[in-house]
Design a protein around this motif. Structure first.
Motif, PDB file in Angstrom:
ATOM      1  N   GLY A  33      29.950  23.109  44.237  1.00 19.71           N
ATOM      2  CA  GLY A  33      30.776  24.074  43.513  1.00 19.71           C
ATOM      3  C   GLY A  33      30.447  23.943  42.044  1.00 19.71           C
ATOM      4  O   GLY A  33      29.343  24.293  41.593  1.00 19.71           O
ATOM      5  N   GLY A  34      31.380  23.394  41.280  1.00 25.89           N
ATOM      6  CA  GLY A  34      31.151  23.222  39.844  1.00 25.89           C
ATOM      7  C   GLY A  34      30.373  21.966  39.509  1.00 25.89           C
ATOM      8  O   GLY A  34      30.062  21.717  38.344  1.00 25.89           O
ATOM      9  N   LYS A  86      32.836  34.498  43.950  1.00 26.63           N
ATOM     10  CA  LYS A  86      34.056  34.176  43.201  1.00 26.63           C
ATOM     11  C   LYS A  86      35.045  35.331  43.082  1.00 26.63           C
ATOM     12  O   LYS A  86      35.698  35.501  42.074  1.00 26.63           O
ATOM     13  CB  LYS A  86      33.665  33.675  41.816  1.00 26.63           C
ATOM     14  CG  LYS A  86      32.739  34.613  41.074  1.00 26.63           C
ATOM     15  CD  LYS A  86      32.280  34.027  39.767  1.00 26.63           C
ATOM     16  CE  LYS A  86      31.361  34.997  39.080  1.00 26.63           C
ATOM     17  NZ  LYS A  86      30.702  34.473  37.904  1.00 26.63           N
ATOM     18  N   GLU A  87      35.155  36.102  44.153  1.00 23.90           N
ATOM     19  CA  GLU A  87      36.143  37.188  44.101  1.00 23.90           C
ATOM     20  C   GLU A  87      37.535  36.644  44.378  1.00 23.90           C
ATOM     21  O   GLU A  87      37.696  35.604  45.014  1.00 23.90           O
ATOM     22  CB  GLU A  87      35.771  38.275  45.113  1.00 23.90           C
ATOM     23  CG  GLU A  87      34.540  39.048  44.680  1.00 23.90           C
ATOM     24  CD  GLU A  87      34.242  40.218  45.603  1.00 23.90           C
ATOM     25  OE1 GLU A  87      35.097  40.572  46.417  1.00 23.90           O
ATOM     26  OE2 GLU A  87      33.135  40.758  45.481  1.00 23.90           O
ATOM     27  N   GLY A 144      33.752  29.871  45.271  1.00 24.08           N
ATOM     28  CA  GLY A 144      33.105  29.538  44.007  1.00 24.08           C
ATOM     29  C   GLY A 144      33.910  29.902  42.775  1.00 24.08           C
ATOM     30  O   GLY A 144      33.467  29.681  41.636  1.00 24.08           O
ATOM     31  N   LEU A 145      35.101  30.460  42.979  1.00 18.88           N
ATOM     32  CA  LEU A 145      35.935  30.814  41.820  1.00 18.88           C
ATOM     33  C   LEU A 145      36.335  29.538  41.076  1.00 18.88           C
ATOM     34  O   LEU A 145      36.815  28.592  41.695  1.00 18.88           O
ATOM     35  CB  LEU A 145      37.201  31.538  42.303  1.00 18.88           C
ATOM     36  CG  LEU A 145      38.111  32.063  41.196  1.00 18.88           C
ATOM     37  CD1 LEU A 145      37.535  33.333  40.570  1.00 18.88           C
ATOM     38  CD2 LEU A 145      39.518  32.338  41.719  1.00 18.88           C
ATOM     39  N   PHE A 171      41.408  30.811  38.808  1.00 14.97           N
ATOM     40  CA  PHE A 171      42.450  31.008  39.821  1.00 14.97           C
ATOM     41  C   PHE A 171      43.839  30.854  39.180  1.00 14.97           C
ATOM     42  O   PHE A 171      44.728  31.695  39.362  1.00 14.97           O
ATOM     43  CB  PHE A 171      42.267  30.003  40.962  1.00 14.97           C
ATOM     44  CG  PHE A 171      43.339  30.098  42.015  1.00 14.97           C
ATOM     45  CD1 PHE A 171      43.302  31.085  42.984  1.00 14.97           C
ATOM     46  CD2 PHE A 171      44.402  29.212  42.011  1.00 14.97           C
ATOM     47  CE1 PHE A 171      44.300  31.188  43.943  1.00 14.97           C
ATOM     48  CE2 PHE A 171      45.408  29.305  42.963  1.00 14.97           C
ATOM     49  CZ  PHE A 171      45.364  30.296  43.926  1.00 14.97           C
ATOM     50  N   VAL A 172      44.007  29.784  38.407  1.00 15.54           N
ATOM     51  CA  VAL A 172      45.312  29.534  37.763  1.00 15.54           C
ATOM     52  C   VAL A 172      45.619  30.652  36.768  1.00 15.54           C
ATOM     53  O   VAL A 172      46.747  31.155  36.712  1.00 15.54           O
ATOM     54  CB  VAL A 172      45.312  28.154  37.066  1.00 15.54           C
ATOM     55  CG1 VAL A 172      46.615  27.944  36.294  1.00 15.54           C
ATOM     56  CG2 VAL A 172      45.121  27.043  38.094  1.00 15.54           C
ATOM     57  N   ASP A 173      44.612  31.071  36.047  1.00 11.18           N
ATOM     58  CA  ASP A 173      44.800  32.134  35.059  1.00 11.18           C
ATOM     59  C   ASP A 173      45.240  33.438  35.748  1.00 11.18           C
ATOM     60  O   ASP A 173      46.150  34.129  35.283  1.00 11.18           O
ATOM     61  CB  ASP A 173      43.474  32.328  34.294  1.00 11.18           C
ATOM     62  CG  ASP A 173      43.625  33.306  33.163  1.00 11.18           C
ATOM     63  OD1 ASP A 173      44.535  33.105  32.341  1.00 11.18           O
ATOM     64  OD2 ASP A 173      42.867  34.297  33.126  1.00 11.18           O
TER      65      ASP A 173
END
Ligand SMILES: Cc1cc2nc3c(=O)[nH]c(=O)nc-3n(C[C@H](O)[C@H](O)[C@H](O)COP(=O)(O)OP(=O)(O)OC[C@H]3O[C@@H](n4cnc5c(N)ncnc54)[C@H](O)[C@@H]3O)c2cc1C
Length: 166
Positions: free
Chosen positions: A57-58, A80-81, A102-103, A108-110
């Motif tokens: 991932g990251g 990352k949709e 992949g988001l 996600f939090v935002d």
């Protein structure tokens, strides 16, 4: 197969710049599938050709080895949709936010914050992707990802996640 399926990849890719710890050698192949379907076909092709592979991932929780990795690093970061239907509810009335693996967790939090959805704010500073956080069951400020996770689509290796926000 990658060229035919138009899946972006590079050869002999230096890995250090791609990881948080900035260490590691090179990967024979570095593949960036753009969709879950491309991720599945990449993995299936690697398996059928017996090519070693590793899904990242990251890369915030990885130390890549020195030297040459004679296989494929498959990055999920282009997948990352995120989707949200305010009318879609669980039996206890909670809403569901669905996203791909992949988001970035920060995105996600935002997203949840902008929709006035609480439940994921503890993860605001967590590096990496949602997929990585699910795999690691990341924990921040006394909340684990498993506390808000509703459903995960699992492929042979790699997944897309559905997160449950209460
Ligand atoms: C400064 C810093 C602070 C951190 N703080 C915290 C913290 O507070 N709490 C915490 O829990 N962790 C923390 N971490 C660790 C790390 O950020 C988390 O583990 C994060 O969830 C890893 O996500 P990633 O996308 O970077 O995963 P990666 O590092 O890319 O991968 C980690 C593992 O997950 C697997 N993986 C990744 N994506 C997928 C996928 N889609 N499908 C299947 N397997 C997958 C990889 O194969 C690998 O085994 C921190 C790290 C750093 C550098």
């Amino acid at each position: 197969m990658l060229k035919v399926a138009k899946i972006p990849y590079t050869e002999n890719e230096p890995l250090a710049p791609k990881s948080t710890f900035k260490v590691g050698g090179t990967a024979r192949l570095y593949i960036r599938p753009q969709t879950p379907e491309q991720l599945e076909s990449t993995i299936s092709a690697a398996r059928s050709s017996e090519l070693p592979f590793f899904v990242t991932g990251g890369a915030s929780n990885l130390v890549y080895p020195d030297g040459v990795y004679e296989g494929a690093i498959i990055s999920t970061q282009e997948i990352k949709e995120i989707f949200y239907d305010p009318d879609e509810r669980t039996s206890d009335g909670s809403v569901l936010v669905t996203c791909q693996c992949g988001l970035p967790m920060a995105a996600f939090v935002d997203f949840c914050t902008r929709k006035n959805l609480s439940g994921a704010e503890q993860f605001a500073g967590l590096p990496g992707t949602v997929g990585g956080a699910v795999y690691m069951n990341a924990r921040c400020f006394d909340r684990s990802v498993s506390d808000i996770l509703y459903l995960v689509d699992v492929y042979e290796y790699g997944f897309r996640n559905i997160i449950h926000i209460s």
